[in-house]
Design a protein around this motif. Sequence first.
Motif, mmCIF file in Angstrom:
data_model
loop_
_atom_site.group_PDB
_atom_site.id
_atom_site.type_symbol
_atom_site.label_atom_id
_atom_site.label_comp_id
_atom_site.label_asym_id
_atom_site.label_seq_id
_atom_site.Cartn_x
_atom_site.Cartn_y
_atom_site.Cartn_z
ATOM 1 N N LEU A 1 0.849 -1.194 0.000
ATOM 2 C CA LEU A 1 0.000 0.000 0.000
ATOM 3 C C LEU A 1 0.884 1.244 0.000
ATOM 4 C CD1 LEU A 1 -2.009 -2.220 0.720
ATOM 5 C CD2 LEU A 1 -3.088 -0.649 2.334
ATOM 6 N N ALA A 2 0.611 2.164 -0.912
ATOM 7 C CA ALA A 2 1.439 3.361 -1.020
ATOM 8 C C ALA A 2 0.560 4.579 -1.271
ATOM 9 C CB ALA A 2 2.441 3.206 -2.160
ATOM 10 N N SER A 3 1.157 5.758 -1.193
ATOM 11 C CA SER A 3 0.441 6.989 -1.541
ATOM 12 C C SER A 3 1.131 7.617 -2.752
ATOM 13 C CB SER A 3 0.392 7.929 -0.338
ATOM 14 O OG SER A 3 -0.473 7.394 0.647
ATOM 15 N N LEU B 1 8.304 2.086 -1.884
ATOM 16 C CA LEU B 1 7.637 1.140 -2.781
ATOM 17 C C LEU B 1 8.595 0.595 -3.838
ATOM 18 C CD1 LEU B 1 4.929 -0.129 -3.719
ATOM 19 C CD2 LEU B 1 4.681 1.839 -5.247
ATOM 20 N N SER C 1 -3.071 2.059 -4.032
ATOM 21 C CA SER C 1 -2.700 3.426 -3.654
ATOM 22 C C SER C 1 -3.917 4.325 -3.657
ATOM 23 C CB SER C 1 -1.650 3.982 -4.618
ATOM 24 O OG SER C 1 -1.370 5.329 -4.284
ATOM 25 N N ASN C 2 -3.937 5.316 -2.781
ATOM 26 C CA ASN C 2 -5.001 6.317 -2.791
ATOM 27 C C ASN C 2 -4.733 7.411 -3.823
ATOM 28 O OD1 ASN C 2 -2.856 6.930 -1.113
ATOM 29 N ND2 ASN C 2 -4.050 8.342 0.145
ATOM 30 N N LEU D 1 2.878 -1.336 4.416
ATOM 31 C CA LEU D 1 2.577 0.082 4.216
ATOM 32 C C LEU D 1 3.865 0.786 3.806
ATOM 33 C CD1 LEU D 1 0.307 0.774 7.347
ATOM 34 C CD2 LEU D 1 -0.288 -0.272 5.137
ATOM 35 N N ARG E 1 5.013 3.789 2.996
ATOM 36 C CA ARG E 1 4.648 5.210 3.077
ATOM 37 C C ARG E 1 3.220 5.435 2.582
ATOM 38 N NH1 ARG E 1 6.347 7.412 6.668
ATOM 39 N NH2 ARG E 1 6.627 9.522 5.897
ATOM 40 N N TYR E 2 2.309 4.655 3.168
ATOM 41 C CA TYR E 2 0.884 4.808 2.881
ATOM 42 C C TYR E 2 0.348 5.798 3.898
ATOM 43 C CZ TYR E 2 -4.043 3.338 2.504
ATOM 44 O OH TYR E 2 -5.407 3.284 2.344
ATOM 45 N N GLN F 1 -2.200 6.985 5.273
ATOM 46 C CA GLN F 1 -3.532 6.906 5.836
ATOM 47 C C GLN F 1 -3.452 6.155 7.166
ATOM 48 O OE1 GLN F 1 -6.466 8.055 4.273
ATOM 49 N NE2 GLN F 1 -5.061 9.008 2.805
ATOM 50 N N ASN G 1 4.670 -1.387 8.960
ATOM 51 C CA ASN G 1 4.750 0.037 8.664
ATOM 52 C C ASN G 1 6.178 0.532 8.884
ATOM 53 O OD1 ASN G 1 3.736 2.639 8.049
ATOM 54 N ND2 ASN G 1 3.627 3.152 10.232
#
Lengths: 288, 288, 288, 288
Positions: free
Chosen positions: B98-100, B106, B127-128, B173, B175-176, B178, B194
């Motif tokens: 999961l990343a942003s 990632l 990703s968001n 995670l 650098r996700y 959220q 994390n």
Amino acid sequence: MPFSPNIARLLISCPDRPGIVAEVSGFLYAHGANITDLDQHSTDPEGGTFFMRLELQTPHLDVGRAALERSFADVVAARFGMDWRLSYAAEPKRVALLASKADHALLELLWQWKRGHLPADVRMVISNHDTLRAAVEGFGVPFHHVPCAPGHKAEHEAHVLSLMEGQVDLVVLARYMQVLSPEFVARYPNRIINIHHSFLPAFVGANPYRQAFDRGVKLIGATAHYVTADLDCGPIIDQAVGPVTHRHDVVALQELGRDLERRVLARAVLCHLEDLIMVFGNRPGVFG
Amino acid sequence: MPFSPNIARLLISCPDRPGIVAEVSGFLYAHGANITDLDQHSTDPEGGTFFMRLELQTPHLDVGRAALERSFADVVAARFGMDWRLSYAAEPKRVALLASKADHALLELLWQWKRGHLPADVRMVISNHDTLRAAVEGFGVPFHHVPCAPGHKAEHEAHVLSLMEGQVDLVVLARYMQVLSPEFVARYPNRIINIHHSFLPAFVGANPYRQAFDRGVKLIGATAHYVTADLDCGPIIDQAVGPVTHRHDVVALQELGRDLERRVLARAVLCHLEDLIMVFGNRPGVFG
Amino acid sequence: MPFSPNIARLLISCPDRPGIVAEVSGFLYAHGANITDLDQHSTDPEGGTFFMRLELQTPHLDVGRAALERSFADVVAARFGMDWRLSYAAEPKRVALLASKADHALLELLWQWKRGHLPADVRMVISNHDTLRAAVEGFGVPFHHVPCAPGHKAEHEAHVLSLMEGQVDLVVLARYMQVLSPEFVARYPNRIINIHHSFLPAFVGANPYRQAFDRGVKLIGATAHYVTADLDCGPIIDQAVGPVTHRHDVVALQELGRDLERRVLARAVLCHLEDLIMVFGNRPGVFG
Amino acid sequence: MPFSPNIARLLISCPDRPGIVAEVSGFLYAHGANITDLDQHSTDPEGGTFFMRLELQTPHLDVGRAALERSFADVVAARFGMDWRLSYAAEPKRVALLASKADHALLELLWQWKRGHLPADVRMVISNHDTLRAAVEGFGVPFHHVPCAPGHKAEHEAHVLSLMEGQVDLVVLARYMQVLSPEFVARYPNRIINIHHSFLPAFVGANPYRQAFDRGVKLIGATAHYVTADLDCGPIIDQAVGPVTHRHDVVALQELGRDLERRVLARAVLCHLEDLIMVFGNRPGVFG
């Protein structure tokens, strides 16, 4: 790790085969020795060497130590062809320190010992020079000056051996600038620890510090090892390196080398005192 | 360590008492599972917690895996109240990343995975933001953009969970940015990793890098941990620090922080993939 | 450090004598070049070598670059017998990467370059094998396969040199398994960087990893250096070591060696690209 | 670095602007002070702070020290608004060591000083307990027991200050378990060094070692800093961390913490003694 008088340490090496862990742990459980720490590995799944170190709690043993050791030898060790030793934290190893004129490695050991960081019974310091007598006696340790006149090396070694006879479990060469004869070494197999500086890469020939400086090395190192008949080629116990910058001149490199030597030697001695190392053939297994 | 399809790893924790090693090793020997590596320790000789990790060779098992696991559960684990898991090197864990927007953590994971350094089955990146789609798809990994509109966090999490449903053993995670709800976390206990930067000492409040710079810190760090309901307080898996000099400005500190984050996260993920970590209560035991 | 297009870097070495700093800094001040970073040292207060590296802000120069350099050569450098070079951050060095079949060092450089960590203009990859073509072209870098048939080394080198002619400021040997001729080396003095593994102590003869394993080394290292006519003996740019435990077998040692090689090579290349290194005679001065 | 009685060290900080290096080096050259080492940087090319450290050879000075310093103050320092100091290697700094009952940090300093690694004039040890008298007097250093009865802190501090009055350039808190009043601190600005353990991340509240153990931290650290009125928030001089494994219990963590404290404190004191650190505002610039 905190000191406990109830801890025994069992070190084992042998040719690997299935069932060794089960056999050893079953034996110990049957005799009331609780395993609180176990580190085991094999060098190869087929035909490799088995290494194991265990820490045992001894208060609930159902037999005395001598009986336990006899029984282990007969019932377990013989069957698997084991090299093994059982040590007791309550019986610290007896140590002789051999030095020449340089004091850095010797004093580091004495200081750490005095602070309680080296669980040993330091019996004596032996030196081929009288230089360090006052420093050593200030720690309350007997100091023996055994000169080594040119051409009289055999007498020197005989004298040193007679002082240690029956008194010593471990010999530490704290920058002792004499090459030991194979006969001397054979008296203390894998029980003589030496320290020397190391370079990366190596520099052959005279004045390695100058060579290292000239090529601009970025790291200086030190290596502690057991002494074998083959000089400086014994099993390695510990190593470390320190960083070099463009501001180190040759003198500063040498000082850095001495600092590494004293720290690595002290760590290697501690490693031996806590039974964290076992040699099988020429190959050392260092646990932890 | 080199990959072998014949290795299984058994992780155990339970209240300590005498005889556990003997029981487990006896059971394994009886079924033909040869132990090639064993690391065991207890947190206290009386009333402590027992931790053990074993590597087994499986070619000579006398029963199938399912039967072996059932038997171990019934015969051994139940008796000692064990938490345990048995993993097979031949069945790599399935992973979701999961990343942003930030790519450093990632991409490091994807590169190391592609080079064969992370023995995982990377199933998907979620990703968001859509920013990293091209980079991810270049690695042949499916990329899912799941936006997170303000006030719609629950839907976002539900969507993410549905994508992972039945597909994923480990969530990383990278650098996700959220905060996960306790419900999300509860779905993957000790299976969400994390990463965050760390300072020595800590700096409370806004812009910690500026504060660190102003006080002249000499070290910047990063911490990888399992996610629990209590934000940033889960069991620690790995940590590292890097040196800071008077030539680092705030921007250079941040770059150093990112570099540490990606390296520590990759190491922590590898540690989990190789079953080198076991959590008992909130306390992690990291082997090796 | 953050990139700035306004930075120039001046590197100087010469026989030491009083007044050099005053002369250089006075010259630069007079021409509007503000010094924002200066690192200077002499190897010896009497008769030593003077090394200096400066970072300058160039926006307020009162003359063009060419005029500044001519003037510096005539007014300052000639008087003190200086070796010097002036580089501009806005003009990244042009680089050729030479590789064989192993990809670890090459891909690390390409990845770091793509992430913006290596401020270079990577012009080409040249290899004596075609193995890595796809991987390289995926980064958008031209790949040249220049085979090296036995007995045709001279033609091979001539072909490689012709590809680089006028295109390249720095040559990086990323595990390029060919020994370069003195003639090749002379074309790029102190501008060819090589990497090799290093042991502490050194192991002479075949299969050093096996020897290192057998003696139980605790550290494996890597050394990056400039290539000189004398193989593997050029000025050292960077070195690092990694820890070895009793769980590393020979294969794991080799993997650790490769990991060190790629990291140390990348650091050494960065060091060169940022003009942090200057060689005087065979001795390198690495700043920062 | 090797000791030389001819070395002086000049430390300068001021608001940055063009021409400072030229001005300072020109002044020194004119007076016969040869620069053998120079480290300079600015925190920002525009509006930043200028830091510079120089090592000078003094044998050929054309004026006496007092005249040189007066002239530098009038001609150079005033013009640029400089904070500066000039120290002479031949005049080691006078030091007072303050301790309580714990001996690890104090003895490390005394040992290193006795071995010649700390170029200081150790004038006295002051303690609020009499515990360490014999150990200190064994080094030939005067020991002052100054008790601190509850509610009489002001008298205690007055007594300590009177012992140090005119005798001391540097105060080292070697695990001195008393909080100093702002008035005490103001008497020795940036000349009181303290040491404390550090965690990554920080643990707030009682028994941080237990908390660190429970979360499974992988690193324990120590921080040496100048004491300011704001407790434990002064400029940082040096930091280090040591690795923690799953075999460290809480007692072993504390021992590791003590070991780090003594090493980091000794390094920080050496850094101050060699004039490698300069504080501008609250921000320390550590050179080398």
